[in-house]
Design a protein around this motif. Sequence first.
Motif, PDB file in Angstrom:
ATOM      1  N   UNK A 694      -9.813  -1.470   5.445  1.00 29.68           N
ATOM      2  CA  UNK A 694     -10.311  -2.584   6.269  1.00 29.68           C
ATOM      3  C   UNK A 694     -10.558  -2.122   7.704  1.00 29.68           C
ATOM      4  N   UNK A 695      -9.661  -1.255   8.235  1.00 30.06           N
ATOM      5  CA  UNK A 695      -9.831  -0.778   9.604  1.00 30.06           C
ATOM      6  C   UNK A 695     -11.075   0.092   9.730  1.00 30.06           C
ATOM      7  N   UNK A 696     -11.353   0.909   8.712  1.00 31.65           N
ATOM      8  CA  UNK A 696     -12.562   1.745   8.752  1.00 31.65           C
ATOM      9  C   UNK A 696     -13.823   0.876   8.711  1.00 31.65           C
ATOM     10  N   UNK A 697     -13.793  -0.171   7.870  1.00 38.27           N
ATOM     11  CA  UNK A 697     -14.938  -1.082   7.785  1.00 38.27           C
ATOM     12  C   UNK A 697     -15.126  -1.838   9.097  1.00 38.27           C
ATOM     13  N   UNK A 698     -14.023  -2.216   9.700  1.00 34.42           N
ATOM     14  CA  UNK A 698     -14.111  -2.937  10.973  1.00 34.42           C
ATOM     15  C   UNK A 698     -14.733  -2.058  12.047  1.00 34.42           C
ATOM     16  N   UNK A 699     -14.362  -0.737  12.039  1.00 28.93           N
ATOM     17  CA  UNK A 699     -14.949   0.184  13.004  1.00 28.93           C
ATOM     18  C   UNK A 699     -16.453   0.337  12.762  1.00 28.93           C
ATOM     19  N   UNK A 700     -16.840   0.486  11.510  1.00 30.93           N
ATOM     20  CA  UNK A 700     -18.260   0.662  11.196  1.00 30.93           C
ATOM     21  C   UNK A 700     -19.067  -0.561  11.632  1.00 30.93           C
ATOM     22  N   UNK A 775      -6.924   7.288  12.997  1.00 25.15           N
ATOM     23  CA  UNK A 775      -6.342   5.946  13.154  1.00 25.15           C
ATOM     24  C   UNK A 775      -7.433   4.993  13.666  1.00 25.15           C
ATOM     25  N   UNK A 776      -7.858   4.047  12.786  1.00 28.97           N
ATOM     26  CA  UNK A 776      -8.906   3.102  13.153  1.00 28.97           C
ATOM     27  C   UNK A 776      -8.347   1.722  13.516  1.00 28.97           C
ATOM     28  N   UNK A 777      -7.061   1.669  13.853  1.00 26.19           N
ATOM     29  CA  UNK A 777      -6.464   0.346  14.116  1.00 26.19           C
ATOM     30  C   UNK A 777      -7.115  -0.351  15.309  1.00 26.19           C
ATOM     31  N   UNK A 778      -7.629   0.431  16.256  1.00 24.53           N
ATOM     32  CA  UNK A 778      -8.450  -0.116  17.332  1.00 24.53           C
ATOM     33  C   UNK A 778      -9.897   0.196  16.974  1.00 24.53           C
ATOM     34  N   UNK A 779     -10.636  -0.848  16.527  1.00 24.70           N
ATOM     35  CA  UNK A 779     -11.980  -0.617  16.009  1.00 24.70           C
ATOM     36  C   UNK A 779     -12.917  -0.062  17.067  1.00 24.70           C
ATOM     37  N   UNK A 780     -12.608  -0.238  18.332  1.00 28.53           N
ATOM     38  CA  UNK A 780     -13.495   0.239  19.380  1.00 28.53           C
ATOM     39  C   UNK A 780     -13.121   1.634  19.880  1.00 28.53           C
ATOM     40  N   UNK A 781     -11.923   2.123  19.496  1.00 22.11           N
ATOM     41  CA  UNK A 781     -11.479   3.443  19.978  1.00 22.11           C
ATOM     42  C   UNK A 781     -10.628   4.118  18.910  1.00 22.11           C
ATOM     43  N   UNK A 782     -11.258   4.670  17.856  1.00 23.53           N
ATOM     44  CA  UNK A 782     -10.476   5.375  16.836  1.00 23.53           C
ATOM     45  C   UNK A 782      -9.766   6.590  17.440  1.00 23.53           C
ATOM     46  N   UNK A 783      -8.565   6.852  16.926  1.00 23.05           N
ATOM     47  CA  UNK A 783      -7.695   7.873  17.511  1.00 23.05           C
ATOM     48  C   UNK A 783      -7.489   9.014  16.516  1.00 23.05           C
TER      49      UNK A 783
END
Length: 867
Positions: A694-700, A775-783
């Motif tokens: 879900x976090x990866x999809x949110x980032x995309x 880490x895609x927990x922050x969709x605007x700034x993956x770590x």
Amino acid sequence: MLLPDDALPDLPIRALLPQIRESLTGTGASVLVAPPGTGKTTLVPLALDGKVVVAEPRRLAARAAARRMASLLGQSVGDRVGFSVRGERRVSRQTMVEVVTTGVLVRRLQRDPELAGTAVVILDECHERHLDTDLALAFLIEVRAALRPDLRLLATSATADAERLAEVLGGAPTVAAESRLFPVDVHWAPPTGPISPPLGLRVDPRLLDHVAATVRRALADGDGDVLVFLPGAREIDTVAGRLGGIDADVIALHGRQPGSIQDAALRPATRRRVVLATAVAESSLTVPGVRAVVDAGLSRVPRMDHARGLGALVTVPVSRASATQRAGRAGREAPGRVYRCWSPAQHDRLPAQPEPEIAAADLTGFALDLALWGHPGGTGLALPDPPPAGAMQTATATLHDLGAIDDEGRITTRGRALADAGLHPRLARALHDGAPLVGARRAAEIIALLDDDRAAGDDLVAAWRRARSGNDQAWRSEVRRLTAALDRTPNDDIAVPEVTAAAAAAAAAAAAAAAAATEPEADAAAWTTAQASKKGGESRKTMPDDLAAGLVVGLAYPERVARVREAGGRDYLMAGGTAGELGPGSGLGGVTWLAVASADRTAGARTARIRAAAPLDEATAMEAAATLLAETTEIGWVNGDVVARRVQRLGAITLVERRITDPDPALVRAALAEGLRREGLSLLTWSRAAVELRERLAFAHAALGEPWPDVSDEALAERAEDWLSLGSARRRSDLARIDVANGLRKLLPWSVAGRLDEVAPERLPVPSGSRVRVDYSDAEAPVLAVKVQEAFGWTDAPRLADGRIPVLLHLLSPAGRPVAVTRDLASFWQQGYPQVRAELRGRYPRHPWPEDPTTAAPTKRTNPRSR
């Protein structure tokens, strides 16, 4: 004219009579502005030619005006001056001046729009803005325009705010009279202690104590009678009880009294009096002998709570215009004084004029009159103010439900019969439909009790029995009028709605459930069971009084049929969805079913207070509110889980509920989806794989937008049926077993499904050869968290989303703690790394710390130990 001008009393209006006649001769319509005491009500009609109809807003004023004019002629009422009010008429062939109430005038116009034989109509006290006055004015304007241009119309007002009235009359001329009042001294007499503002019908007893004390002060300050203004009959009774021992007669004056008692209060007396009156004494009549006025500063007006269907009288502060009129009653015959039970500051905050009744009242009867006149909704009529759209919509819907108007708003045969009863349409419906069920006499008695709010206490049946055994002539006269109205109505003109007959079968089925009722209800249940299989109306007329009263009340107010929430309690739920409660100590407490005749809800209260009601059993309740009886299949999310049931309801009241064992799967899926929307996605089991996907999809979606799916809580809940496999799920617990990760993959359109690892890879390679999880927990700034030694040789941070978004590097110490956060590796190696190297080299000597990390070999290993 019945008397020449010089034969009339020398009151201020007499000098203006030629001007009034001239204004009516010239344009046919005129406005007369004349304060109380100028003689406008009693002198003007006697000075006009032809037959004159004078319309007063109140019965008391109509009778008083007729009696005063008859005395000026030296005749009895009913000779050349007579009156017609509801339930009483005293006229003859010689009558040239007839005083009527505005309600009677509206009925007369509906039957005979031309008013054959009438030369002049005087609408008195137009400033009070009663609904009937507004209707009569609009109807008369149309009659003059279309049928009787020779009909003269005089509208009178006791206040100077008459511009709007003249405008409605087409720019009619205005004649103004000056008051010849004696001076009135104003005494401000606010209570010394705190007083709670009025709520609904409740008035703070401390204010009434203060009013009684002020009356004693007024008696002591001077001579003459004292006129006391109070909001209603209850307050009059309370203050009368607090005036024991005074050296004066205490007289009550309000609209619910018999005419003989009202008339007696308006005659001169030999002994000093305290007259406790409602707003009926503000205008149109004079209480002789008054030298002092005590004003409580309150008035009772109708209000409609359209959201809950509750119409009631409420207590409000008096307007400044009304306060001025009240004070003027003390200066009619001699210098006087007024004691205002409020402060000058409070006076300045009062409204300038009373609110028009059309702005806040129940408009059902008003709407029926408009439909009967041929102008549904009032379109095309010269009303002083247009009716509020919401209130008219509610009124029209009610009339349609009663069968009084058709789909286009036109009057029906049934509607004409209801209008002819001279009642609120709901009461007229209950009278006509209840008479065949309980008997014409009993129906008329109950309706007469409801129409004039004569029930003292909340037990309507007890009030009915008191009325039967008492000597209330006004009530008995109304019963005779209503019974006669039923006799005039052909049976086939008033058809009981078919749904009532259909509900009779359901009522019979429900009778068995009443067997477990409380003792008073058991008798009614036994009667219902015995009668359920009988046919014809005669057997029904043996219905016990309790049920008869409840049935008639329920026919009038089906949405107020109520059932107790808990056995033996005082809290009820009405069929319309409104909660209500009985007062403490009510004799109706514990009764399972009630038909509520009167209830009101004060501002901020969670429930309505039940003011008058009659007991019912379940079968009779279902018959009375048959239009609200429905059986539905419900599959939905209720109280945290899927519920599938068949429910029989009386409006908002659940009667019978049965579980469905084989609900429609599509409806079950919709219920589960609704549960997710209401309670959130926490109902699902979110594995680590599902969360990361879900976090990866949110980032995309955040980086590239459509067609990458929105996977926010709101979006996922809204589209739950699209991506979750709900086919086998039946209840809340099944949601926890759904494969969420697999469902999320269904959201990916085919055009991008194969590119997820490219746009938002789960892991990224680093110079050391490791593949590190992003880490895609922050969709605007993956770590990307990587140890410093594994990043040696890297000059630029990797980029995601087709090269648009650089990852945020968390460079870690050998212990896994961040020592730097950056997207600019070149800058870090040049400026930040030397400091990191100096601080950590001694702490972690087995790890490499080269001077030039850009050329050093990346490693995830430590230096070999020296031997």
